[in-house]
Design a protein around this motif. Structure first.
Motif, PDB file in Angstrom:
ATOM      1  N   LYS A   1       0.831  -1.220   0.000  1.00 57.19           N
ATOM      2  CA  LYS A   1       0.000   0.000   0.000  1.00 57.19           C
ATOM      3  C   LYS A   1       0.858   1.260   0.000  1.00 57.19           C
ATOM      4  O   LYS A   1       0.674   2.160  -0.824  1.00 57.19           O
ATOM      5  CB  LYS A   1      -0.920   0.038   1.250  1.00 57.19           C
ATOM      6  CG  LYS A   1      -1.884  -1.108   1.385  1.00 57.19           C
ATOM      7  CD  LYS A   1      -2.822  -0.873   2.541  1.00 57.19           C
ATOM      8  CE  LYS A   1      -2.163  -0.854   3.899  1.00 57.19           C
ATOM      9  NZ  LYS A   1      -1.858  -2.156   4.484  1.00 57.19           N
ATOM     10  N   THR A   2       1.791   1.313   0.955  1.00 59.59           N
ATOM     11  CA  THR A   2       2.600   2.532   1.106  1.00 59.59           C
ATOM     12  C   THR A   2       3.439   2.796  -0.134  1.00 59.59           C
ATOM     13  O   THR A   2       3.502   3.928  -0.622  1.00 59.59           O
ATOM     14  CB  THR A   2       3.503   2.398   2.341  1.00 59.59           C
ATOM     15  OG1 THR A   2       2.675   2.288   3.492  1.00 59.59           O
ATOM     16  CG2 THR A   2       4.405   3.590   2.491  1.00 59.59           C
ATOM     17  N   THR A   3       4.061   1.752  -0.659  1.00 57.39           N
ATOM     18  CA  THR A   3       4.871   1.927  -1.863  1.00 57.39           C
ATOM     19  C   THR A   3       4.015   2.409  -3.026  1.00 57.39           C
ATOM     20  O   THR A   3       4.431   3.268  -3.802  1.00 57.39           O
ATOM     21  CB  THR A   3       5.571   0.602  -2.208  1.00 57.39           C
ATOM     22  OG1 THR A   3       6.239   0.123  -1.037  1.00 57.39           O
ATOM     23  CG2 THR A   3       6.577   0.784  -3.308  1.00 57.39           C
TER      24      THR A   3
ATOM     25  N   ASP B   1      -1.701   8.043   4.699  1.00 59.83           N
ATOM     26  CA  ASP B   1      -1.244   6.660   4.789  1.00 59.83           C
ATOM     27  C   ASP B   1      -1.464   6.171   6.220  1.00 59.83           C
ATOM     28  O   ASP B   1      -0.804   6.643   7.143  1.00 59.83           O
ATOM     29  CB  ASP B   1       0.238   6.598   4.398  1.00 59.83           C
ATOM     30  CG  ASP B   1       0.655   5.188   4.002  1.00 59.83           C
ATOM     31  OD1 ASP B   1      -0.153   4.261   4.213  1.00 59.83           O
ATOM     32  OD2 ASP B   1       1.773   5.034   3.497  1.00 59.83           O
ATOM     33  N   GLU B   2      -2.379   5.232   6.393  1.00 59.90           N
ATOM     34  CA  GLU B   2      -2.742   4.704   7.716  1.00 59.90           C
ATOM     35  C   GLU B   2      -3.036   5.825   8.717  1.00 59.90           C
ATOM     36  O   GLU B   2      -2.421   5.896   9.783  1.00 59.90           O
ATOM     37  CB  GLU B   2      -1.608   3.824   8.271  1.00 59.90           C
ATOM     38  CG  GLU B   2      -1.243   2.645   7.404  1.00 59.90           C
ATOM     39  CD  GLU B   2      -2.209   1.471   7.549  1.00 59.90           C
ATOM     40  OE1 GLU B   2      -3.161   1.581   8.353  1.00 59.90           O
ATOM     41  OE2 GLU B   2      -2.027   0.469   6.843  1.00 59.90           O
TER      42      GLU B   2
ATOM     43  N   GLU C   1      10.520  12.337   4.467  1.00 55.16           N
ATOM     44  CA  GLU C   1       9.440  11.952   3.551  1.00 55.16           C
ATOM     45  C   GLU C   1       8.480  13.122   3.306  1.00 55.16           C
ATOM     46  O   GLU C   1       7.988  13.306   2.196  1.00 55.16           O
ATOM     47  CB  GLU C   1       8.678  10.740   4.093  1.00 55.16           C
ATOM     48  CG  GLU C   1       7.793  10.161   3.016  1.00 55.16           C
ATOM     49  CD  GLU C   1       7.349   8.739   3.280  1.00 55.16           C
ATOM     50  OE1 GLU C   1       7.763   8.169   4.293  1.00 55.16           O
ATOM     51  OE2 GLU C   1       6.568   8.232   2.460  1.00 55.16           O
TER      52      GLU C   1
ATOM     53  N   PRO D   1       2.552  10.853   5.647  1.00 52.64           N
ATOM     54  CA  PRO D   1       3.285   9.608   5.425  1.00 52.64           C
ATOM     55  C   PRO D   1       2.984   8.576   6.509  1.00 52.64           C
ATOM     56  O   PRO D   1       2.523   8.923   7.600  1.00 52.64           O
ATOM     57  CB  PRO D   1       4.751  10.029   5.486  1.00 52.64           C
ATOM     58  CG  PRO D   1       4.777  11.496   5.641  1.00 52.64           C
ATOM     59  CD  PRO D   1       3.432  11.937   6.085  1.00 52.64           C
ATOM     60  N   GLU D   2       3.270   7.337   6.186  1.00 54.98           N
ATOM     61  CA  GLU D   2       3.034   6.282   7.159  1.00 54.98           C
ATOM     62  C   GLU D   2       3.964   6.424   8.351  1.00 54.98           C
ATOM     63  O   GLU D   2       3.552   6.275   9.494  1.00 54.98           O
ATOM     64  CB  GLU D   2       3.257   4.923   6.485  1.00 54.98           C
ATOM     65  CG  GLU D   2       2.978   3.756   7.408  1.00 54.98           C
ATOM     66  CD  GLU D   2       3.518   2.456   6.862  1.00 54.98           C
ATOM     67  OE1 GLU D   2       4.476   2.485   6.091  1.00 54.98           O
ATOM     68  OE2 GLU D   2       2.968   1.406   7.219  1.00 54.98           O
ATOM     69  N   GLU D   3       5.246   6.735   8.043  1.00 60.84           N
ATOM     70  CA  GLU D   3       6.191   6.955   9.131  1.00 60.84           C
ATOM     71  C   GLU D   3       6.090   8.412   9.537  1.00 60.84           C
ATOM     72  O   GLU D   3       6.554   9.295   8.838  1.00 60.84           O
ATOM     73  CB  GLU D   3       7.605   6.633   8.671  1.00 60.84           C
ATOM     74  CG  GLU D   3       7.814   5.159   8.459  1.00 60.84           C
ATOM     75  CD  GLU D   3       9.294   4.807   8.437  1.00 60.84           C
ATOM     76  OE1 GLU D   3       9.832   4.564   9.511  1.00 60.84           O
ATOM     77  OE2 GLU D   3       9.881   4.789   7.347  1.00 60.84           O
TER      78      GLU D   3
ATOM     79  N   ARG E   1       3.359   6.068  -2.449  1.00 64.52           N
ATOM     80  CA  ARG E   1       4.566   6.864  -2.706  1.00 64.52           C
ATOM     81  C   ARG E   1       4.811   7.038  -4.194  1.00 64.52           C
ATOM     82  O   ARG E   1       5.202   8.105  -4.649  1.00 64.52           O
ATOM     83  CB  ARG E   1       5.785   6.189  -2.077  1.00 64.52           C
ATOM     84  CG  ARG E   1       5.887   6.383  -0.583  1.00 64.52           C
ATOM     85  CD  ARG E   1       7.105   5.689  -0.078  1.00 64.52           C
ATOM     86  NE  ARG E   1       7.351   5.958   1.329  1.00 64.52           N
ATOM     87  CZ  ARG E   1       8.337   5.397   2.004  1.00 64.52           C
ATOM     88  NH1 ARG E   1       9.139   4.548   1.418  1.00 64.52           N
ATOM     89  NH2 ARG E   1       8.522   5.683   3.272  1.00 64.52           N
TER      90      ARG E   1
ATOM     91  N   SER F   1      -5.082   4.931   3.027  1.00 66.21           N
ATOM     92  CA  SER F   1      -4.859   3.496   3.149  1.00 66.21           C
ATOM     93  C   SER F   1      -5.148   3.097   4.584  1.00 66.21           C
ATOM     94  O   SER F   1      -4.994   3.890   5.504  1.00 66.21           O
ATOM     95  CB  SER F   1      -3.417   3.148   2.801  1.00 66.21           C
ATOM     96  OG  SER F   1      -2.578   3.496   3.874  1.00 66.21           O
TER      97      SER F   1
END
Lengths: 318, 414
Positions: free
Chosen positions: A44-46, A158-159, B209, A81-83, A49, A189
């Motif tokens: 999902k994340t990729t 993302d999440e 990011e 972003p997810e992170e 991105r 996501s």
């Protein structure tokens, strides 16, 4: 201008020999809320991105907001972003204004909107607190505000729900709906089905690097037959009751559980009425998105396992 | 302002403020104070040592009573013309007890040389063979003999004239060039090395990011460079202001006559009177611009290299090669500054990473100014090139994007 905010075609990404994303396509209608669902590590994340042009796909293209390259419309996109990451030494207000400024928003306007957003989301106590003093959930809300402070046309999250308590999850859902009402397209996501079920106009399910389903939530749920729960008034002889129900009916306590096809509702009702066992409880419902999701992911996994088994047999016979 | 420049300034502003608005920055700003303090303390100690030793050194001439006065007069005449003033001359009347060896070994004084015997064939006992003191005593003996032979001559009354504006000597200009190289090197050594760790923060806290999604990485890299340059300029401005203010205060405290006297005698005055070939304002201005260029060039390299490092330890390991690289550039340019117009100097001026240093040195000795425009353009081109390459490497290596640049690795199976 066309009707899609995101048009990603055949996105493919290798990490070394591993195919992390395999020809994933996403078409997100403008003004909709779109969910990308999938188990952990599905890609999902990729995919997101690549869609946003943060990393280049090995194959495929991504066009945003009416056929533009992702890099040329950066100012109109918001991305969580997810992170999660913020400068710990910055104050919340400055952090939000900074993220806005990166997308072309004026600093002072960013600071003003930061205060408004934070007050609305119940964070007015920490407007001028440093990020490092905040809890993880608070910092996440700050980052979320930072990614939508410039009123983007496309919001990619993302999440977004992971790490938030139920109250903040609720606030986030409200925020997402409000951004949609403003006219933004939201692409997010998740692997928590409840949010997707409540929010999404359309969903895509990604499993094992590839897109396995695309459609509305109802379409996803329609992949599985309707579930019936029937409790007869006259419990007398189970075998007699079972004889009147479709094959495979399962008795749990007093109730019987079984699945029927879409066209089977009326015949079932007629059958139950005619059987004379009576009715104390009857529910006929679509399975939840959760079940549909698990069903799809299991099917994909089973396919992979079968492939693996075949490979093993071939290798053994060779 | 184009979006690219604006993004660059957003990043630069964040970095600048994040560095400046910390207590650590104060320590950084004042760090040279410790160095200055150490140098002052060391210098004072050394000069005290020298002072206490100086009064104790002597040379001794043992002579007939008749020659004592002639020796003293000759010593006064010769002493003034010596580039380095000889040790104090002690005159003793010759007596059978006066043994030169015993005199040379007397305790409490440093005795460099002792002359005894007739002046036409003196015996000179030296502490070190072939010492200046011994030769001076021999010269003194010759001077006394000459004075005795020629009789009293009227004293020479010379009239000194100095070349008021005869231009600055090439040697002084070369040392000015060397000075420029050294100052720029020292400043970049102190300040540019920081950029190596500047992307570590973003990689550590995952902000990279957000940045990568929101703005082109080129503007992130350039913005970071700019932020660090801002810190460096602030640092230099602070110390310049401090030095200037200190100089003013010292000047008001001092007697004007003393300044005039110091100005006449001091060596500093000759250095100040010297002018670089391009003139002081241009030289200082272009020197600053070359510092900026040196900072950007080296900073871009360090930033790019540091961006590849995965851990803090790797960054620490990188600091040694980086320092060696800088010292290498300095040595090259220092050699070039002492030999302008040589092939080495040409190379140092053209090689991009030594070019700012070498060109600053050139501004001291060569009066053509247009060449600097060319050099600045050439260096700016390299800054852009280094940033461009750094970003490509960063995208493919760290963000895992694009085609693998590690061409030596096995390609993935189709």
């Amino acid at each position: 201008m066309n009707d899609f905010s995101v048009e990603a075609n055949g996105l493919t990404k290798y990490f070394g020999d591993y195919k992390a994303v395999d020809h994933v396509s996403l078409s997100v209608p403008a003004g909709s809320i779109y969910g990308v669902l999938g188990p952990n590590g599905a890609g999902k994340t990729t995919s997101l991105r690549m869609t946003l042009g943060i990393i280049d796909p090995d194959e495929g293209t991504s066009r945003l907001l009416g056929g533009h390259k992702p890099q040329s419309v950066r100012g109109r996109i918001g991305y969580l972003p997810e992170e999660r990451g913020l400068y710990p030494g910055m104050k919340a207000r400055e952090a939000i204004a900074f993220m806005g400024a990166l997308r072309g928003l004026d600093w002072s306007e960013g600071r003003r909107r930061a205060a408004t957003f934070m007050t609305e989301l119940g964070l007015e106590r920490v407007i001028d607190a440093k990020i490092r003093k905040m809890s993880k959930g608070m910092a996440q809300m700050v980052q979320l505000i930072g990614s939508i402070v410039h009123a983007p046309d496309l919001i990619v999250l993302d999440e977004p729900f992971s790490g938030l308590d139920p109250v903040n999850q609720e606030r986030l859902e409200t925020l997402v709906r409000r951004e949609q009402a403003r006219g933004a397209t939201i692409l997010f996501s998740t692997h928590v089905m409840a949010h997707a079920e409540r929010l999404c106009d359309r969903i895509a399910i990604i499993a094992r690097s590839a897109r396995r389903f695309e459609g509305t939530v109802d379409e996803a749920r329609a992949l599985l037959p309707m579930q019936v729960r029937y409790t007869p008034r006259d419990a007398g002889d189970p075998a007699a009751v079972a004889a009147t129900l479709p094959a495979g009916a399962e008795r749990r306590g007093d109730a019987w559980h079984f699945a029927i096809e879409d066209g089977g509702v009326e015949p079932l009702l007629a059958q139950i009425t005619a059987s004379g066992h009576g009715v104390t409880g009857l529910s006929i419902s679509r399975p939840a998105l959760h079940d549909a999701f698990v069903h799809i992911v299991r099917q994909v996994d089973a396919g992979f396992d079968a492939d693996a088994a075949e490979d093993a047999i071939e290798e053994a016979s060779a | 302002m184009t979006p690219f420049i604006r993004n660059m300034f957003v990043v630069a502003r964040r970095d600048f403020l994040a560095i400046v608005a910390t207590p650590t920055f104060l320590l950084f700003l004042l760090a040279p104070l410790f160095m200055v303090g150490m140098v002052l303390a060391g210098g004072m100690g050394a000069s005290q040592l020298a002072d206490s030793a100086r009064g104790k050194g002597r040379i001794v001439a043992v002579a007939d009573p008749a020659q004592i006065e002639a020796l003293r007069a000759a010593d006064t005449r010769l002493r003034a013309a010596m580039p380095r003033e000889p040790a104090l001359l002690e005159l003793r009347v010759a007596s059978p007890a006066a043994d030169p060896l015993a005199i040379a070994r007397e305790k409490g004084r440093d005795t460099y040389a002792v002359m005894s015997g007739p002046l036409d064939a003196p015996r000179i006992v030296e502490r070190e063979e072939g010492s200046g003191s011994g030769r001076y005593l021999a010269l003194l003996a010759g001077e006394v003999r000459r004075a005795e032979a020629a009789g009293d001559l009227p004293p020479v009354t010379p009239r000194f004239e100095s070349l008021a504006s005869g231009g600055t000597s090439i040697a002084v200009q070369q040392s000015l060039g060397f000075g420029a190289v050294f100052v720029i090197f020292l400043l970049t050594l102190l300040l540019a090395g920081q950029t190596v760790s500047s992307l570590a923060e973003e990689k550590g806290n995952k902000v990279i990011e957000i940045l990568a999604a929101a703005v082109p990485l080129e503007s992130v890299f350039l913005g970071k460079l700019l932020g660090f340059l801002g810190v460096a300029v602030l640092f230099i401005a602070f110390w310049m202001a401090l030095a200037f203010g200190g100089g003013l205060i010292a000047a008001t405290q001092m007697d004007p006559a003393a300044i005039a006297a110091a100005g006449k005698a001091g060596k500093a005055a000759t250095a100040l009177a010297a002018t670089p070939a391009t003139g002081w304002p241009f030289f200082l201005g272009i020197g600053f611009i070359y510092f900026v260029m040196a900072f950007l060039l080296l900073g871009a390299v360090f930033l790019g290299v540091g961006a590849q490092a995965a851990t803090v330890r790797e960054i620490q390991m990188l600091s040694l090669p980086i320092t060696i690289f800088q010292v290498g550039m300095f040595s090259l340019c220092a050699a070039a500054a002492s030999a302008p117009d040589s092939g080495l100097a040409r190379f140092a001026q053209i090689f991009p990473f030594s070019s700012p240093l070498a060109m600053a040195a050139r501004a001291a000795t060569d009066d053509s100014k247009a060449i600097h425009l060319l050099a600045l353009g050439w260096q700016a081109l390299w800054v852009a090139l280094v940033v461009w390459i750094s970003v490509r490497l960063f995208r493919s290596g760290v963000l895992g994007s694009g085609k693998s640049w590690r061409f030596w690795r096995r390609d993935r199976p189709a």
